[in-house]
Design an enzyme around this catalytic site. Structure first.
Site, PDB file in Angstrom:
ATOM      1  N   GLY A   3      -9.136  -3.462   4.662  1.00  0.00           N
ATOM      2  CA  GLY A   3      -7.931  -3.791   5.413  1.00  0.00           C
ATOM      3  C   GLY A   3      -7.728  -2.752   6.495  1.00  0.00           C
ATOM      4  O   GLY A   3      -8.681  -2.123   6.975  1.00  0.00           O
ATOM      5  N   ASP A   4      -6.479  -2.544   6.870  1.00  0.00           N
ATOM      6  CA  ASP A   4      -6.170  -1.603   7.945  1.00  0.00           C
ATOM      7  C   ASP A   4      -6.032  -0.164   7.457  1.00  0.00           C
ATOM      8  O   ASP A   4      -6.095   0.771   8.250  1.00  0.00           O
ATOM      9  CB  ASP A   4      -4.874  -2.017   8.642  1.00  0.00           C
ATOM     10  CG  ASP A   4      -3.699  -2.103   7.673  1.00  0.00           C
ATOM     11  OD1 ASP A   4      -3.934  -2.314   6.455  1.00  0.00           O
ATOM     12  OD2 ASP A   4      -2.552  -1.957   8.121  1.00  0.00           O
ATOM     13  N   GLY A  37      -3.360  -6.287   6.339  1.00  0.00           N
ATOM     14  CA  GLY A  37      -4.108  -5.375   7.188  1.00  0.00           C
ATOM     15  C   GLY A  37      -4.902  -6.066   8.270  1.00  0.00           C
ATOM     16  O   GLY A  37      -5.125  -5.505   9.350  1.00  0.00           O
ATOM     17  N   THR A  44       1.846  -1.538   6.715  1.00  0.00           N
ATOM     18  CA  THR A  44       1.552  -2.075   5.378  1.00  0.00           C
ATOM     19  C   THR A  44       1.547  -3.596   5.450  1.00  0.00           C
ATOM     20  O   THR A  44       1.972  -4.190   6.434  1.00  0.00           O
ATOM     21  CB  THR A  44       2.588  -1.635   4.327  1.00  0.00           C
ATOM     22  OG1 THR A  44       3.862  -2.151   4.694  1.00  0.00           O
ATOM     23  CG2 THR A  44       2.656  -0.131   4.189  1.00  0.00           C
ATOM     24  N   ARG A  75     -14.263  -5.913   1.276  1.00  0.00           N
ATOM     25  CA  ARG A  75     -13.243  -6.164   2.306  1.00  0.00           C
ATOM     26  C   ARG A  75     -12.497  -4.857   2.616  1.00  0.00           C
ATOM     27  O   ARG A  75     -12.060  -4.145   1.728  1.00  0.00           O
ATOM     28  CB  ARG A  75     -12.252  -7.215   1.793  1.00  0.00           C
ATOM     29  CG  ARG A  75     -11.057  -7.471   2.727  1.00  0.00           C
ATOM     30  CD  ARG A  75      -9.822  -6.703   2.309  1.00  0.00           C
ATOM     31  NE  ARG A  75      -8.650  -7.032   3.107  1.00  0.00           N
ATOM     32  CZ  ARG A  75      -7.518  -6.344   3.086  1.00  0.00           C
ATOM     33  NH1 ARG A  75      -7.403  -5.284   2.317  1.00  0.00           N
ATOM     34  NH2 ARG A  75      -6.506  -6.697   3.843  1.00  0.00           N
ATOM     35  N   THR A  94       0.874  -1.157   0.000  1.00  0.00           N
ATOM     36  CA  THR A  94       0.000   0.000   0.000  1.00  0.00           C
ATOM     37  C   THR A  94       0.916   1.212   0.000  1.00  0.00           C
ATOM     38  O   THR A  94       2.126   1.050  -0.083  1.00  0.00           O
ATOM     39  CB  THR A  94      -0.907  -0.077   1.251  1.00  0.00           C
ATOM     40  OG1 THR A  94      -1.910   0.892   1.165  1.00  0.00           O
ATOM     41  CG2 THR A  94      -0.152   0.164   2.517  1.00  0.00           C
TER      42      THR A  94
HETATM   43  N1  ASP Z   1      -2.448  -3.065   4.419  1.00  0.00           N
HETATM   44  C1  ASP Z   1      -3.210  -2.990   3.210  1.00  0.00           C
HETATM   45  C2  ASP Z   1      -4.452  -3.803   3.344  1.00  0.00           C
HETATM   46  O1  ASP Z   1      -4.475  -4.745   4.108  1.00  0.00           O
HETATM   47  C3  ASP Z   1      -2.519  -3.423   1.980  1.00  0.00           C
HETATM   48  C4  ASP Z   1      -1.098  -3.698   2.105  1.00  0.00           C
HETATM   49  O2  ASP Z   1      -0.377  -2.887   2.654  1.00  0.00           O
HETATM   50  O3  ASP Z   1      -0.652  -4.740   1.616  1.00  0.00           O
HETATM   51  O4  ASP Z   1      -5.399  -3.513   2.632  1.00  0.00           O
END
Ligand code: ASP
Length: 315
Positions: free
Chosen positions: A204-205, A228, A225, A202, A174
């Site tokens: 994520g974080d 998440g 990153t 969905r 991300t």
């Molecule tokens: N953390 C982000 C998510 O889970 C994406 C990532 O950083 O891979 O959506």
């Protein structure tokens, strides 16, 4: 005056571009402007994967973007999730803050409505040919080529998200940035298209304050990153910030988080990278569960150069 900016490696071109435009004496109010400029640059670059124009689609082949922003002074937060058709997704939470919007988080149709009514650029899903091809291959492998033109008709739960298959849907990266100024103020920003081929809706974080991002004046900022779900389950960003607030250094706060939180997850739960900008504007970045080397980018007012640096492999 902006003192230091930290980002993950994917954000490096954006940070270079934004810091090159800084006036010799940047004003103290400019942190969010700087982060927004850096973020829009990467969001519009189709060669930067997992974010904006270069982002990855969900299981139906549609882009869904997430973004969050936090200002450490008064813990003002804005976030959007599962938003289609807005490539410069970080401009939505920035605008929500600028308008003193009464809600902290908007998702899906409501967030798209905000974008349209507030005059943000919307455009049909901007999938790169590479991401489209990867999705077609992924989808065809599960549902057959006859379903590719009508993906909404398939049963994703049993066809692609059974426990065995869902393990193949892993977030890859991300874009995250944090900045501080010479008065100890902090700001944080995230932007992502989320996990490639995720279940529609969905989150994520990245849009979840306290999980993917957190900032507190006089203390620091934390950004996550990769997977998440792990940052959400462990309230990663807020937890690490709290450890720093009670006196731990950024490195000690991350080590304590690993000991007291991350290590309580089942073994091999997945990958996480913790990006911390400490009280003095110094960075500490570490990877958990990632065998290959990870880097990040960092700028400060002394060197005025964006450096790519190696992260510490903590686990
Ligand atoms: N953390 C982000 C998510 O889970 C994406 C990532 O950083 O891979 O959506």
């Amino acid at each position: 005056m902006v003192k230091a900016v930290l980002g993950n490696a994917l954000g490096i071109t954006g940070l270079r571009d934004a810091t090159a435009q800084l006036p010799a004496e940047p004003s103290s109010g400019g942190m969010l402007d700087l982060l927004g400029r850096a973020m829009r640059k990467v969001e519009n670059d189709p060669t930067v994967p997992w974010v904006g124009r270069g982002g990855a689609p969900n299981a139906l082949g549609e882009m869904e973007f997430d973004s969050g922003v936090m200002i450490g002074r008064d813990m003002r937060v804005a976030a959007v999730g599962s938003v289609r058709n807005v490539v410069e997704i970080s401009s939505l939470p920035v605008d929500m803050l600028a308008r003193n919007f009464p809600h902290v988080m908007l998702v899906g149709d409501g967030a798209e409505r905000f974008a349209r009514e507030a005059g943000h650029r919307t455009e049909p899903d901007a999938l790169t040919p590479t991401m489209r091809e990867q999705w077609r291959a992924w989808f065809t492998g599960r549902f057959g080529s006859h379903a590719v033109d009508r993906p909404h008709g398939v049963d994703l739960v049993t066809g692609a998200f059974s426990p065995q298959r869902a393990a193949q849907v892993q977030p890859k990266d991300t874009v995250v940035f944090a900045a501080c100024d010479d008065e100890g103020r902090f700001a944080a920003m995230t932007s992502t298209s989320g996990a490639q081929h995720k279940f529609p809706g969905r989150l994520g974080d990245s849009p979840i304050c306290g999980a993917g991002f957190f900032a507190l004046d006089g203390v620091g900022a934390v950004l996550c990153t990769h997977k998440g779900e792990l940052a959400i389950r462990t309230a990663a960003a807020a937890t690490i910030c709290t450890y720093m607030e009670i006196g731990e250094s950024p490195e000690d706060a991350c080590r304590r988080y690993v000991r007291d939180r991350f290590s309580k997850l089942p073994p091999n739960s997945g990958e996480l990278v913790l990006h911390v900008l400490g009280r003095d504007g110094d960075p500490f970045v570490c990877s958990l569960g990632i065998p290959k080397p990870v880097t990040y980018c960092y700028w400060n007012v002394t060197t005025k150069v964006v450096e790519e640096r190696p992260a510490v492999q903590l686990l």
